[in-house]
Design a protein around this motif. Structure first.
Motif, PDB file in Angstrom:
ATOM      1  N   GLU A  45       0.843  -1.205   0.000  1.00 32.03           N
ATOM      2  CA  GLU A  45       0.000   0.000   0.000  1.00 32.03           C
ATOM      3  C   GLU A  45       0.872   1.247   0.000  1.00 32.03           C
ATOM      4  O   GLU A  45       1.933   1.267   0.614  1.00 32.03           O
ATOM      5  CB  GLU A  45      -0.863   0.056   1.268  1.00 32.03           C
ATOM      6  N   ILE A  46       0.395   2.272  -0.681  1.00 35.26           N
ATOM      7  CA  ILE A  46       1.006   3.586  -0.568  1.00 35.26           C
ATOM      8  C   ILE A  46      -0.089   4.634  -0.566  1.00 35.26           C
ATOM      9  O   ILE A  46      -1.083   4.526  -1.284  1.00 35.26           O
ATOM     10  CB  ILE A  46       2.008   3.863  -1.709  1.00 35.26           C
ATOM     11  N   ALA A  47       0.073   5.626   0.291  1.00 34.14           N
ATOM     12  CA  ALA A  47      -0.789   6.811   0.278  1.00 34.14           C
ATOM     13  C   ALA A  47       0.130   8.021   0.180  1.00 34.14           C
ATOM     14  O   ALA A  47       1.212   8.036   0.764  1.00 34.14           O
ATOM     15  CB  ALA A  47      -1.648   6.886   1.529  1.00 34.14           C
ATOM     16  N   VAL A  48      -0.298   9.010  -0.574  1.00 33.91           N
ATOM     17  CA  VAL A  48       0.485  10.231  -0.760  1.00 33.91           C
ATOM     18  C   VAL A  48      -0.372  11.425  -0.366  1.00 33.91           C
ATOM     19  O   VAL A  48      -1.465  11.619  -0.903  1.00 33.91           O
ATOM     20  CB  VAL A  48       0.943  10.395  -2.223  1.00 33.91           C
ATOM     21  N   ILE A  49       0.112  12.196   0.606  1.00 31.78           N
ATOM     22  CA  ILE A  49      -0.510  13.488   0.926  1.00 31.78           C
ATOM     23  C   ILE A  49       0.229  14.548   0.110  1.00 31.78           C
ATOM     24  O   ILE A  49       1.452  14.687   0.223  1.00 31.78           O
ATOM     25  CB  ILE A  49      -0.391  13.805   2.428  1.00 31.78           C
ATOM     26  N   ALA A  50      -0.507  15.280  -0.727  1.00 32.47           N
ATOM     27  CA  ALA A  50       0.147  16.252  -1.599  1.00 32.47           C
ATOM     28  C   ALA A  50      -0.730  17.486  -1.777  1.00 32.47           C
ATOM     29  O   ALA A  50      -1.964  17.388  -1.807  1.00 32.47           O
ATOM     30  CB  ALA A  50       0.441  15.623  -2.963  1.00 32.47           C
ATOM     31  N   GLY A  65       5.209  22.413   4.562  1.00 37.66           N
ATOM     32  CA  GLY A  65       5.137  22.057   5.978  1.00 37.66           C
ATOM     33  C   GLY A  65       5.092  20.558   6.198  1.00 37.66           C
ATOM     34  O   GLY A  65       4.443  20.080   7.135  1.00 37.66           O
ATOM     35  N   ALA A  66       5.804  19.801   5.348  1.00 34.89           N
ATOM     36  CA  ALA A  66       5.743  18.335   5.426  1.00 34.89           C
ATOM     37  C   ALA A  66       6.146  17.805   6.795  1.00 34.89           C
ATOM     38  O   ALA A  66       5.557  16.846   7.304  1.00 34.89           O
ATOM     39  CB  ALA A  66       6.629  17.729   4.339  1.00 34.89           C
ATOM     40  N   GLU A  67       7.153  18.423   7.419  1.00 32.80           N
ATOM     41  CA  GLU A  67       7.601  17.952   8.743  1.00 32.80           C
ATOM     42  C   GLU A  67       6.497  18.086   9.780  1.00 32.80           C
ATOM     43  O   GLU A  67       6.260  17.168  10.572  1.00 32.80           O
ATOM     44  CB  GLU A  67       8.827  18.755   9.186  1.00 32.80           C
ATOM     45  N   SER A  68       5.805  19.226   9.784  1.00 32.03           N
ATOM     46  CA  SER A  68       4.743  19.432  10.774  1.00 32.03           C
ATOM     47  C   SER A  68       3.548  18.532  10.482  1.00 32.03           C
ATOM     48  O   SER A  68       2.857  18.090  11.408  1.00 32.03           O
ATOM     49  CB  SER A  68       4.317  20.903  10.805  1.00 32.03           C
ATOM     50  N   ILE A  69       3.299  18.247   9.212  1.00 33.11           N
ATOM     51  CA  ILE A  69       2.228  17.301   8.864  1.00 33.11           C
ATOM     52  C   ILE A  69       2.581  15.918   9.394  1.00 33.11           C
ATOM     53  O   ILE A  69       1.742  15.225   9.986  1.00 33.11           O
ATOM     54  CB  ILE A  69       2.012  17.270   7.342  1.00 33.11           C
ATOM     55  N   ALA A  70       3.835  15.520   9.195  1.00 33.55           N
ATOM     56  CA  ALA A  70       4.270  14.205   9.664  1.00 33.55           C
ATOM     57  C   ALA A  70       4.106  14.057  11.172  1.00 33.55           C
ATOM     58  O   ALA A  70       3.774  12.968  11.670  1.00 33.55           O
ATOM     59  CB  ALA A  70       5.726  13.972   9.267  1.00 33.55           C
ATOM     60  N   ASP A  71       4.316  15.144  11.913  1.00 36.80           N
ATOM     61  CA  ASP A  71       4.171  15.097  13.363  1.00 36.80           C
ATOM     62  C   ASP A  71       2.744  14.757  13.779  1.00 36.80           C
ATOM     63  O   ASP A  71       2.525  14.300  14.913  1.00 36.80           O
ATOM     64  CB  ASP A  71       4.570  16.440  13.980  1.00 36.80           C
ATOM     65  N   ARG A  72       1.787  14.981  12.902  1.00 37.17           N
ATOM     66  CA  ARG A  72       0.382  14.728  13.234  1.00 37.17           C
ATOM     67  C   ARG A  72      -0.113  13.377  12.727  1.00 37.17           C
ATOM     68  O   ARG A  72      -1.294  13.046  12.860  1.00 37.17           O
ATOM     69  CB  ARG A  72      -0.482  15.859  12.661  1.00 37.17           C
ATOM     70  N   ILE A  73       0.768  12.606  12.145  1.00 39.62           N
ATOM     71  CA  ILE A  73       0.392  11.273  11.664  1.00 39.62           C
ATOM     72  C   ILE A  73       0.643  10.255  12.767  1.00 39.62           C
ATOM     73  O   ILE A  73       1.768  10.065  13.226  1.00 39.62           O
ATOM     74  CB  ILE A  73       1.191  10.895  10.402  1.00 39.62           C
ATOM     75  N   ASP A  74      -0.408   9.606  13.198  1.00 41.25           N
ATOM     76  CA  ASP A  74      -0.312   8.578  14.236  1.00 41.25           C
ATOM     77  C   ASP A  74      -0.229   7.173  13.650  1.00 41.25           C
ATOM     78  O   ASP A  74       0.319   6.269  14.282  1.00 41.25           O
ATOM     79  CB  ASP A  74      -1.528   8.648  15.169  1.00 41.25           C
ATOM     80  N   ASN A  75      -0.827   6.983  12.487  1.00 41.90           N
ATOM     81  CA  ASN A  75      -0.990   5.635  11.947  1.00 41.90           C
ATOM     82  C   ASN A  75      -0.373   5.512  10.553  1.00 41.90           C
ATOM     83  O   ASN A  75      -0.976   5.901   9.554  1.00 41.90           O
ATOM     84  CB  ASN A  75      -2.476   5.262  11.861  1.00 41.90           C
ATOM     85  N   ALA A  76       0.807   4.953  10.494  1.00 39.83           N
ATOM     86  CA  ALA A  76       1.460   4.642   9.222  1.00 39.83           C
ATOM     87  C   ALA A  76       2.618   3.705   9.503  1.00 39.83           C
ATOM     88  O   ALA A  76       3.277   3.821  10.538  1.00 39.83           O
ATOM     89  CB  ALA A  76       1.964   5.907   8.530  1.00 39.83           C
ATOM     90  N   GLY A  77       2.847   2.772   8.589  1.00 45.29           N
ATOM     91  CA  GLY A  77       3.987   1.875   8.777  1.00 45.29           C
ATOM     92  C   GLY A  77       5.303   2.612   8.672  1.00 45.29           C
ATOM     93  O   GLY A  77       6.212   2.409   9.463  1.00 45.29           O
ATOM     94  N   ALA A  78       5.413   3.484   7.671  1.00 45.72           N
ATOM     95  CA  ALA A  78       6.597   4.320   7.486  1.00 45.72           C
ATOM     96  C   ALA A  78       6.159   5.625   6.849  1.00 45.72           C
ATOM     97  O   ALA A  78       5.262   5.647   6.001  1.00 45.72           O
ATOM     98  CB  ALA A  78       7.630   3.619   6.608  1.00 45.72           C
ATOM     99  N   ILE A  79       6.785   6.727   7.258  1.00 43.46           N
ATOM    100  CA  ILE A  79       6.448   8.057   6.744  1.00 43.46           C
ATOM    101  C   ILE A  79       7.642   8.589   5.962  1.00 43.46           C
ATOM    102  O   ILE A  79       8.767   8.611   6.466  1.00 43.46           O
ATOM    103  CB  ILE A  79       6.085   9.025   7.888  1.00 43.46           C
ATOM    104  N   PHE A  80       7.387   9.029   4.749  1.00 46.79           N
ATOM    105  CA  PHE A  80       8.422   9.554   3.859  1.00 46.79           C
ATOM    106  C   PHE A  80       8.163  11.050   3.690  1.00 46.79           C
ATOM    107  O   PHE A  80       7.144  11.455   3.122  1.00 46.79           O
ATOM    108  CB  PHE A  80       8.366   8.846   2.506  1.00 46.79           C
TER     109      PHE A  80
END
Length: 425
Positions: A230-235, A327-342
Motif C-alpha cells: 500500500e502507498i498513500a500520498v498526501i500532496a 510544511g511536510a515535517e509538521s504534517i508528519a508530526d500529526r500522523i499517528d498511523n502509518a507503517g513508514a512516513i516519507f
C-alpha cells in the motif's frame, strides 16, 4: 482509478475480506502432509507447484559461490552498502535489560535475550527480492539470533535467484533451502529430516504463505500477516504530478491487489496525477499488474483542508505514507498511523525499500493502527527477574495471602504462608 471527495465520517479504509475456504483447506492439507511426510512432502509440492524436481533441498556452497560470481559487481557493491545502512539503523534499536533494587534487599529486573532461531521466507514467483533478505536477516543478526535460515521457492532451473544468494552471501547466511509456499512455512514451524524447526518465521509471501503463517502461529512465532502493498500520498499544489504518479505506480506494480491512494487539496493536481498514471503505465514493464491494481484499488481523494487529509491518512493507516506538501515535517508530526512516513519530495518510497536503512517489512491493511515495522525488538525476548529478600517477604506475606484469597485461590495463599511455618518451627 476511483475519485471522490473526502467527507467527514466517511471511511476510506479498504477491507480485503477473508481467504476463501478452498485456499484455507489447501493450506491445512499442505501443513498436515509436511508434518506427516517431511522432506518427501516438500519435494512433492516443489515438483507440483514450482515445476522442478529436486534431489537436494539445500543450497550448496558451490551454488552460492557460482551465483555470487555471476552477479553484477556493481550491484553486489550496492547491496553491501545498503546492508551497511540497514545495520546502522537497526543497531540503534538495541535493547538493554535493567535491575532495580529496593531498600529491603529485594530486586526485580528485566533480562533481554535473543530468540535462538529464525526462519526467513523470501518470495519467488513474479519477482525475487534480495532486499527482503537484508531487511529480515539484519535485525535478527543485530539482536543476536544464532541460527538464521532462509527459504525461497526455486525457479524452473532448480535454483534460487543470484540476487537472493548474493544478499545472503553478504550477510554470511549459509543455511538456505529451495522450498517455498505453505510447505516452506510448515517445514520451518515443525521441521523435517533436512530442515530443523525455528522459533520465529518472518518475511512476506502470497496468500498461501500468509494463511500458513496464521495456521502455525502459536506453535511458532511470526512477524505479521502481511497483505498486499500500500502507498498513500498526501500532496498539495506544490507537488509534481509525474513524481506522485511514479511513486503510486511503484507500489501498484507489486500485485494486482496493491493499493495506491492520493490525498490532496488540489483539483488540478488530482487531474494531472490521474493523467500521469495513465501515461506512465504505457511504458511500465509490469503494466498488466499495475493497471489492475490502479483500476481496482487506486483512488484519489480530494479534501478542502490539510486537516481533512491528515485525518483521512490516520484512518487509512497505510503501509507507506509520503508527504509532498508545504510544511511536510509538521504534517508528519500529526500522523499517528502509518507503517513508514516519507517526508519531502526526495523521500520517494523506494528509498526506504532499498537503501535508507529503515525496514521495509511493514504493517498493511490498516494494521499500522496497532503494529510496527519489523525490527530488532521482534527477535528479542524480555524475561522478568524477581528476587524477594527475607525482609521483603516478612513485610508483604500477609498482603499477598489476602490478595490471593480475594480471588479464591487458597493454594496461592498457602504457598506464600508456607514460609511462615518453616520460620516459626
Amino acid at each position: 482509478m476511483k475519485r471522490a471527495q473526502l467527507a467527514s465520517g466517511v471511511s476510506i479504509r479498504r477491507s480485503l475480506g477473508e481467504a476463501n475456504a478452498d485456499q484455507l483447506a489447501a493450506v491445512k492439507e499442505v501443513i498436515g502432509k509436511v508434518r506427516a511426510e517431511g522432506d518427501d512432502a516438500l519435494l512433492h509440492y516443489t515438483q507440483k507447484w514450482d515445476g522442478v524436481e529436486l534431489d537436494d533441498l539445500h543450497v550448496s556452497p558451490e551454488e552460492m559461490a557460482a551465483a555470487v560470481d555471476r552477479f553484477d559487481a556493481q550491484l553486489l557493491e550496492d547491496l553491501a552498502e545498503a546492508a551497511d545502512n540497514i545495520r546502522t539503523y537497526h543497531q540503534l534499536q538495541e535493547l538493554q535489560g535493567f535491575r532495580h533494587t529496593n531498600p529491603n534487599g529485594s530486586y526485580m529486573g528485566q533480562r533481554v535475550t535473543p530468540i535462538r532461531s529464525a526462519g526467513l521466507y523470501v518470495p519467488g514467483g513474479t519477482a525475487a527480492y534480495p532486499s527482503s533478505v537484508l531487511m529480515n536477516v539484519i535485525p535478527a543478526q543485530v539482536a543476536g539470533v544464532k541460527r538464521i535460515v532462509l527459504v525461497s521457492p526455486p525457479g524452473k532451473d532448480g535454483k534460487l535467484s543470484d540476487g537472493v544468494l548474493a544478499a545472503a552471501h553478504i550477510l554470511g547466511i549459509d543455511e538456505i533451502y529451495k522450498v517455498g509456499g505453505a510447505q516452506a512455512i510448515a517445514a520451518l514451524a515443525y521441521g523435517t529430516e533436512t530442515i530443523a524447526p525455528v522459533d520465529k518465521i518472518t518475511g512476506p509471501g502470497n496468500v498461501f504463505v500468509a494463511l500458513a503463517k496464521r495456521e502455525v502461529f502459536g506453535d511458532v512465532a511470526i512477524d505479521m500477516i502481511a497483505g498486499p502493498s500500500e502507498i498513500a500520498v498526501i500532496a498539495d499544489d506544490t507537488a509534481f504530478a509525474d513524481e506522485v504518479a511514479a511513486d503510486m505506480l511503484s507500489q501498484a506494480e507489486h500485485d494486482p491487489m496493491a493499493s495506491a491512494v492520493l490525498l490532496t487539496t488540489s483539483e488540478e493536481l488530482a487531474d494531472k496525477v490521474a493523467a500521469e498514471v495513465v501515461r506512465q503505465l504505457q511504458s511500465l514493464p509490469r503494466q498488466s499488474i499495475a493497471a489492475r491494481s490502479i483500476a481496482d484499488h487506486g483512488s484519489i481523494f480530494i479534501g478542502e483542508t490539510m486537516d481533512e487529509l491528515i485525518n483521512a491518512a490516520n484512518e487509512l493507516a497505510p503501509e507507506h505514507l509520503e508527504i509532498m506538501a508545504e510544511g511536510a515535517e509538521s504534517i508528519a508530526d500529526r500522523i499517528d498511523n502509518a507503517g513508514a512516513i516519507f517526508i519531502g519530495r526526495y523521500s520517494s518510497e523506494p528509498v526506504g525499500d532499498y537503501f535508507a536503512g529503515t525496514n521495509h517489512v511493514l504493517p498493511t491493511n490498516s494494521t499500522a493502527r496497532f503494529s510496527s515495522a519489523l525490527s530488532v525488538y521482534d527477535f528479542l525476548k524480555r524475561t522478568s527477574i524477581i528476587h524477594y529478600s527475607e525482609q521483603a517477604w516478612q513485610e508483604n506475606e500477609a498482603k499477598i495471602a489476602r490478595l490471593a484469597r480475594l480471588e479464591g485461590l487458597e493454594g496461592h495463599a498457602r504457598a506464600v504462608e508456607s514460609r511462615s511455618w518453616k520460620k516459626e518451627n
